[in-house]
Design an enzyme around this catalytic site. Sequence first.
Site, mmCIF file in Angstrom:
data_model
loop_
_atom_site.group_PDB
_atom_site.id
_atom_site.type_symbol
_atom_site.label_atom_id
_atom_site.label_comp_id
_atom_site.label_asym_id
_atom_site.label_seq_id
_atom_site.Cartn_x
_atom_site.Cartn_y
_atom_site.Cartn_z
ATOM 1 N N THR A 115 23.233 1.618 14.710
ATOM 2 C CA THR A 115 22.680 0.504 15.501
ATOM 3 C C THR A 115 22.672 -0.794 14.678
ATOM 4 O O THR A 115 22.551 -0.759 13.443
ATOM 5 C CB THR A 115 21.234 0.832 15.944
ATOM 6 O OG1 THR A 115 20.649 -0.332 16.527
ATOM 7 C CG2 THR A 115 20.357 1.279 14.781
ATOM 8 N N ASP A 116 22.713 -1.929 15.377
ATOM 9 C CA ASP A 116 22.609 -3.219 14.679
ATOM 10 C C ASP A 116 21.188 -3.467 14.167
ATOM 11 O O ASP A 116 20.966 -4.361 13.356
ATOM 12 C CB ASP A 116 23.064 -4.379 15.587
ATOM 13 C CG ASP A 116 22.185 -4.579 16.811
ATOM 14 O OD1 ASP A 116 21.348 -3.705 17.115
ATOM 15 O OD2 ASP A 116 22.330 -5.632 17.484
ATOM 16 N N GLU A 117 20.216 -2.652 14.653
ATOM 17 C CA GLU A 117 18.817 -2.890 14.239
ATOM 18 C C GLU A 117 18.592 -2.628 12.755
ATOM 19 O O GLU A 117 17.579 -3.048 12.205
ATOM 20 C CB GLU A 117 17.861 -2.020 15.066
ATOM 21 C CG GLU A 117 17.901 -2.372 16.528
ATOM 22 C CD GLU A 117 16.680 -1.908 17.320
ATOM 23 O OE1 GLU A 117 15.682 -1.510 16.710
ATOM 24 O OE2 GLU A 117 16.753 -1.967 18.551
ATOM 25 N N TYR A 133 12.041 3.435 13.777
ATOM 26 C CA TYR A 133 13.343 3.808 14.357
ATOM 27 C C TYR A 133 14.486 3.264 13.508
ATOM 28 O O TYR A 133 15.367 4.006 13.075
ATOM 29 C CB TYR A 133 13.452 3.281 15.798
ATOM 30 C CG TYR A 133 14.879 3.256 16.317
ATOM 31 C CD1 TYR A 133 15.565 4.440 16.564
ATOM 32 C CD2 TYR A 133 15.558 2.043 16.526
ATOM 33 C CE1 TYR A 133 16.894 4.419 17.020
ATOM 34 C CE2 TYR A 133 16.869 2.022 16.979
ATOM 35 C CZ TYR A 133 17.535 3.212 17.224
ATOM 36 O OH TYR A 133 18.835 3.193 17.660
ATOM 37 N N LYS A 137 17.403 5.137 11.230
ATOM 38 C CA LYS A 137 18.838 4.968 11.492
ATOM 39 C C LYS A 137 19.542 4.408 10.243
ATOM 40 O O LYS A 137 20.684 4.759 9.956
ATOM 41 C CB LYS A 137 19.052 4.023 12.674
ATOM 42 C CG LYS A 137 18.614 4.579 14.016
ATOM 43 C CD LYS A 137 19.453 5.737 14.531
ATOM 44 C CE LYS A 137 20.840 5.323 14.963
ATOM 45 N NZ LYS A 137 21.612 6.462 15.535
HETATM 46 P P1 NAD Z 1 19.099 8.270 24.388
HETATM 47 O O1 NAD Z 1 17.706 8.276 23.898
HETATM 48 O O2 NAD Z 1 19.391 7.883 25.796
HETATM 49 O O3 NAD Z 1 19.737 9.729 24.187
HETATM 50 C C1 NAD Z 1 19.536 10.481 23.023
HETATM 51 C C2 NAD Z 1 20.023 11.902 23.302
HETATM 52 O O4 NAD Z 1 19.868 12.663 22.089
HETATM 53 C C3 NAD Z 1 19.210 12.627 24.394
HETATM 54 O O5 NAD Z 1 20.085 13.301 25.264
HETATM 55 C C4 NAD Z 1 18.350 13.606 23.607
HETATM 56 O O6 NAD Z 1 18.037 14.782 24.329
HETATM 57 C C5 NAD Z 1 19.254 13.907 22.420
HETATM 58 N N1 NAD Z 1 18.502 14.394 21.252
HETATM 59 C C6 NAD Z 1 17.394 13.853 20.702
HETATM 60 N N2 NAD Z 1 16.985 14.609 19.674
HETATM 61 C C7 NAD Z 1 17.872 15.626 19.560
HETATM 62 C C8 NAD Z 1 17.997 16.729 18.669
HETATM 63 N N3 NAD Z 1 17.105 16.955 17.690
HETATM 64 N N4 NAD Z 1 19.033 17.570 18.824
HETATM 65 C C9 NAD Z 1 19.946 17.377 19.822
HETATM 66 N N5 NAD Z 1 19.872 16.369 20.693
HETATM 67 C C10 NAD Z 1 18.842 15.494 20.566
HETATM 68 O O7 NAD Z 1 19.915 7.372 23.365
HETATM 69 P P2 NAD Z 1 21.140 6.393 23.622
HETATM 70 O O8 NAD Z 1 20.627 5.089 24.063
HETATM 71 O O9 NAD Z 1 22.172 7.091 24.413
HETATM 72 O O10 NAD Z 1 21.651 6.223 22.118
HETATM 73 C C11 NAD Z 1 22.594 7.131 21.576
HETATM 74 C C12 NAD Z 1 22.845 6.764 20.131
HETATM 75 O O11 NAD Z 1 23.329 5.423 20.053
HETATM 76 C C13 NAD Z 1 21.612 6.816 19.242
HETATM 77 O O12 NAD Z 1 22.001 7.307 17.994
HETATM 78 C C14 NAD Z 1 21.167 5.368 19.143
HETATM 79 O O13 NAD Z 1 20.490 5.135 17.926
HETATM 80 C C15 NAD Z 1 22.506 4.663 19.180
HETATM 81 N N6 NAD Z 1 22.503 3.306 19.717
HETATM 82 C C16 NAD Z 1 21.944 3.036 20.937
HETATM 83 C C17 NAD Z 1 22.022 1.747 21.461
HETATM 84 C C18 NAD Z 1 21.438 1.406 22.799
HETATM 85 O O14 NAD Z 1 21.412 0.243 23.176
HETATM 86 N N7 NAD Z 1 20.974 2.354 23.591
HETATM 87 C C19 NAD Z 1 22.667 0.740 20.738
HETATM 88 C C20 NAD Z 1 23.210 1.047 19.481
HETATM 89 C C21 NAD Z 1 23.139 2.335 18.992
HETATM 90 O O1 DAU Z 2 20.078 -3.099 19.205
HETATM 91 C C1 DAU Z 2 20.394 -1.769 19.492
HETATM 92 C C2 DAU Z 2 19.157 -1.019 19.927
HETATM 93 O O2 DAU Z 2 18.842 -1.477 21.240
HETATM 94 C C3 DAU Z 2 19.323 0.488 19.913
HETATM 95 O O3 DAU Z 2 19.523 0.918 18.594
HETATM 96 C C4 DAU Z 2 18.094 1.188 20.511
HETATM 97 O O4 DAU Z 2 18.314 2.594 20.584
HETATM 98 C C5 DAU Z 2 17.868 0.643 21.896
HETATM 99 O O5 DAU Z 2 16.700 1.219 22.458
HETATM 100 C C6 DAU Z 2 17.722 -0.869 21.853
HETATM 101 O O6 DAU Z 2 16.515 -1.256 21.150
HETATM 102 P P1 DAU Z 2 15.570 -2.451 21.665
HETATM 103 O O7 DAU Z 2 14.237 -2.263 21.083
HETATM 104 O O8 DAU Z 2 16.248 -3.756 21.479
HETATM 105 O O9 DAU Z 2 15.601 -2.121 23.247
HETATM 106 P P2 DAU Z 2 14.455 -2.073 24.367
HETATM 107 O O10 DAU Z 2 15.170 -1.786 25.660
HETATM 108 O O11 DAU Z 2 13.330 -1.178 24.015
HETATM 109 O O12 DAU Z 2 13.922 -3.564 24.387
HETATM 110 C C7 DAU Z 2 14.800 -4.665 24.539
HETATM 111 C C8 DAU Z 2 13.995 -5.948 24.403
HETATM 112 O O13 DAU Z 2 13.149 -6.097 25.551
HETATM 113 C C9 DAU Z 2 13.071 -5.978 23.211
HETATM 114 O O14 DAU Z 2 13.032 -7.312 22.709
HETATM 115 C C10 DAU Z 2 11.712 -5.602 23.765
HETATM 116 C C11 DAU Z 2 11.759 -6.177 25.162
HETATM 117 N N1 DAU Z 2 11.005 -5.458 26.219
HETATM 118 C C12 DAU Z 2 11.212 -4.136 26.371
HETATM 119 C C13 DAU Z 2 10.578 -3.427 27.383
HETATM 120 C C14 DAU Z 2 10.796 -1.944 27.562
HETATM 121 C C15 DAU Z 2 10.158 -6.167 27.076
HETATM 122 O O15 DAU Z 2 9.989 -7.392 26.945
HETATM 123 N N2 DAU Z 2 9.542 -5.488 28.073
HETATM 124 C C16 DAU Z 2 9.700 -4.140 28.267
HETATM 125 O O16 DAU Z 2 9.118 -3.577 29.203
#
Ligand code: NAD
Ligand code: DAU
Length: 343
Positions: free
Chosen positions: A131-133, A158, A162
């Site tokens: 992730t970029d975080e 988190y 990561k």
């Molecule tokens: P998500 O939370 O929707 O899905 C995570 C999945 O992993 C779920 O299906 C969960 O059941 C599974 N999981 C959790 N713990 C597990 C374990 N111990 N063993 C096996 N499976 C397990 O997440 P996402 O948004 O699809 O993100 C996927 C990946 O991409 C993550 O590694 C996250 O850090 C990364 N990522 C997400 C975003 C985003 O915007 N969502 C951006 C950048 C990177």
């Molecule tokens: O940048 C990549 C990351 O983006 C991934 O690594 C994470 O897995 C993914 O969950 C996401 O993280 P964020 O914390 O940026 O996403 P989230 O959807 O939780 O929140 C996005 C932004 O919106 C953040 O600034 C918090 C804000 N927010 C979130 C929620 C749920 C609100 O203002 N109101 C809300 O109800």
Amino acid sequence: MGGEGWFVMKLLVTGGAGFIGCNFIRYWLKNYPKDKIVNLDKLTYAGHLSSTLDFKDNKNYRFIKASITNTRLVDRIMRDVDIVIHFAAESHVDRSIIGPTLFIKTNILGTQVLLDAALKNKIKRFHYIGTDEVFGSLQLGSDKKFDEETNYDPRSPYSASKAAADHLVRAYFHTYGLPITITNCSNNYGPFQDPEKFIPRMITNLIDGMDLPIYGDGLSVRDWLYVEDHVRAIESVIMGGRLGETYLIGGMTRDISNLDVARKLASIFGKKNSVIKFVKDRAGHDRRYAVDWSKIKNELGFRPRYDFDVWLEKTVDWYRENEWWWRSLKSRAENLYRKTNQY
Ligand code: NAD
Ligand code: DAU
């Protein structure tokens, strides 16, 4: 590497019942129909078999319900695998603030279990979804962006977990010669994203006639990328990325605040901005993310394809048409926010 054309691959996808993982599997089965995919997912609160219904009966697809921390099972599953694409993680920042322990177990120890098994089974490629975080928080109004040289500065449990996993994956390359690649991506949006996350929470609240809870002043900025662009970027790194390398993936090239995203969504629904309600801020809330994706563009020719405004509307349509998918998840999501007082 490639299943189409010259040889068929067997992929182990971890976390394939989650948001990005299920979109990746859907894309891969369509575009590489001869490849085989094993989906290893523990089905936590974030994993949904309902996200895999359209491909669950594909003869080249198999689902295994288990944790990536299960050393013996992971080793067994990896015996005839060519490539590992490791998505599985605890992914929600707000949950990591409430309870960090599971993030350390899954995101760090789970990754190490997979790395050990990959080494033992001589996997041809271990691709880690980062992730970029991990790079921390940029200042509002600055034109700085994260790139592959940016120092790590994770600020939530988190992102710290990561970041640790990124370092472990790289350590297995340098120390043991495991063939790895890493991508660090910005915020994804699109179909099958759990209603706990920002954009689906806002959309499902609007469908239900509820207010839009915005953390703090709403001026925090995220770099939004349509999920299929993320999947295509991962594809380009698996196919052509150099071993040991990290590639950043991002979407929009101009800043957009959470407040602006909420306003856009309210207007898609024909609602006034008065539906926006400011709630308690997230602890340690990162202010701004922005990604410079020149490396993946220059080396691999990848660039995002999906325009934010157009695909935000299409995402709204998807949630309107697929209430069967998210309805049963909504009350759990809102219960979480009642606990954190952000509703
Ligand atoms: P998500 O939370 O929707 O899905 C995570 C999945 O992993 C779920 O299906 C969960 O059941 C599974 N999981 C959790 N713990 C597990 C374990 N111990 N063993 C096996 N499976 C397990 O997440 P996402 O948004 O699809 O993100 C996927 C990946 O991409 C993550 O590694 C996250 O850090 C990364 N990522 C997400 C975003 C985003 O915007 N969502 C951006 C950048 C990177
Ligand atoms: O940048 C990549 C990351 O983006 C991934 O690594 C994470 O897995 C993914 O969950 C996401 O993280 P964020 O914390 O940026 O996403 P989230 O959807 O939780 O929140 C996005 C932004 O919106 C953040 O600034 C918090 C804000 N927010 C979130 C929620 C749920 C609100 O203002 N109101 C809300 O109800």
